[in-house]
Design an enzyme around this catalytic site. Sequence first.
Site, PDB file in Angstrom:
ATOM      1  N   PHE A 100       0.938  -1.189  -0.008  1.00 17.33           N
ATOM      2  CA  PHE A 100      -0.193  -0.006   0.096  1.00 17.33           C
ATOM      3  C   PHE A 100       0.833   1.143  -0.060  1.00 17.33           C
ATOM      4  O   PHE A 100       1.306   1.557   0.982  1.00 17.33           O
ATOM      5  CB  PHE A 100      -1.170   0.090   1.091  1.00 17.33           C
ATOM      6  CG  PHE A 100      -2.016   1.110   0.923  1.00 17.33           C
ATOM      7  CD1 PHE A 100      -3.082   1.000   0.505  1.00 17.33           C
ATOM      8  CD2 PHE A 100      -1.945   2.065   2.002  1.00 17.33           C
ATOM      9  CE1 PHE A 100      -3.913   1.901   0.120  1.00 17.33           C
ATOM     10  CE2 PHE A 100      -2.748   2.867   1.940  1.00 17.33           C
ATOM     11  CZ  PHE A 100      -3.985   3.038   0.940  1.00 17.33           C
ATOM     12  N   ALA A 101       1.189   1.806  -1.324  1.00 21.85           N
ATOM     13  CA  ALA A 101       2.231   2.824  -1.349  1.00 21.85           C
ATOM     14  C   ALA A 101       1.628   4.168  -0.991  1.00 21.85           C
ATOM     15  O   ALA A 101       0.409   4.462  -1.650  1.00 21.85           O
ATOM     16  CB  ALA A 101       2.780   2.798  -2.633  1.00 21.85           C
ATOM     17  N   HIS A 102       2.288   4.983  -0.209  1.00 20.11           N
ATOM     18  CA  HIS A 102       1.530   6.457   0.125  1.00 20.11           C
ATOM     19  C   HIS A 102       2.727   6.925   0.843  1.00 20.11           C
ATOM     20  O   HIS A 102       3.669   6.823   1.185  1.00 20.11           O
ATOM     21  CB  HIS A 102       0.530   6.001   1.090  1.00 20.11           C
ATOM     22  CG  HIS A 102       0.704   5.478   2.303  1.00 20.11           C
ATOM     23  ND1 HIS A 102       0.972   4.265   2.444  1.00 20.11           N
ATOM     24  CD2 HIS A 102       0.887   6.334   3.698  1.00 20.11           C
ATOM     25  CE1 HIS A 102       1.434   4.060   3.922  1.00 20.11           C
ATOM     26  NE2 HIS A 102       1.182   5.156   4.570  1.00 20.11           N
ATOM     27  N   SER A 103       2.392   8.216   1.263  1.00 19.34           N
ATOM     28  CA  SER A 103       3.127   9.291   1.772  1.00 19.34           C
ATOM     29  C   SER A 103       2.432  10.104   2.364  1.00 19.34           C
ATOM     30  O   SER A 103       1.077  10.114   2.448  1.00 19.34           O
ATOM     31  CB  SER A 103       4.223  10.215   0.852  1.00 19.34           C
ATOM     32  OG  SER A 103       5.130  10.783   1.600  1.00 19.34           O
TER      33      SER A 103
END
Length: 282
Positions: A66-69
């Site tokens: 789950f890619a995020h920033s």
Amino acid sequence: MEDLKDLLPVEAVRLDVRAADWREAIGAAGRLMVETGAATDEYTDEMVANVEENGPYIVIAPGVAFAHSRPSPAVLRTGMSWVRLAEPVEFGHETNDPVTLVVALAAQDSAAHTSAMGSLARLLGDPATAAALAEAPTPKALHAVLAGERPKDGSEKSGPTGAPEASTAPEASTTPEPPSASEPRAVSLHKILTVCGNGVGTSLFLKNTLEQVLDRWGWSRFVTVEATDTISAKGKASEAVALLTSREIARTLGDVGRPVKVVQDFTSTAEVDAVLRDTYDV
């Protein structure tokens, strides 16, 4: 709050994408959010930097990243993308590698996408739905599954009203009788923190799964769950009975004066159930 289907349009879904490594996999997901107007290219760099700085904690379940920033000026609106890889890639996670699915999130704040995160957590946590997502032949077919539509050839998995039964029945039959909610030990400080690097992504997945278990136990009236980031968690730890997080984030937190419990699969109610029992010694 926006629904999952609103944050993840069919145009943001790509299947059988080839990526040489985890950076390219995140890059593919980032480009989709740029193409659909959710973020700029800078946000993709921020997602990559998040893994470089905090480790592969974004691999929240076997095969799922789950890619995020953090919310930033690079986020134009809250949105998501979905990349199913042609070949799995390694992110460096101890137990959940290799990754075949990258879901990316660009969030303007920590609130607007809460409902969508809950929906996605339930979908990925259901074996039948997860299988349908993995086997969907086109982005449109996959989007239909995300919207709650059952596959046309999957009617045998549903009950008379069309509601899925196969994935929920085994779990219900193996769930032990929960302790009485009136017992004093059922609550302590009334709060459990779920923690990730930024407080807007993976911690919300874990929060949703934990709340499902609390609902099943009948403890939701007594124990609240708050999703937060590593910096805030250190300040809030004294308010909580425990902190639930990934192994990578647990290392970052260190000793916060409260038990820090590691969860490997953020979509698994069975694993979270076991962690909660250990926390309350029930």
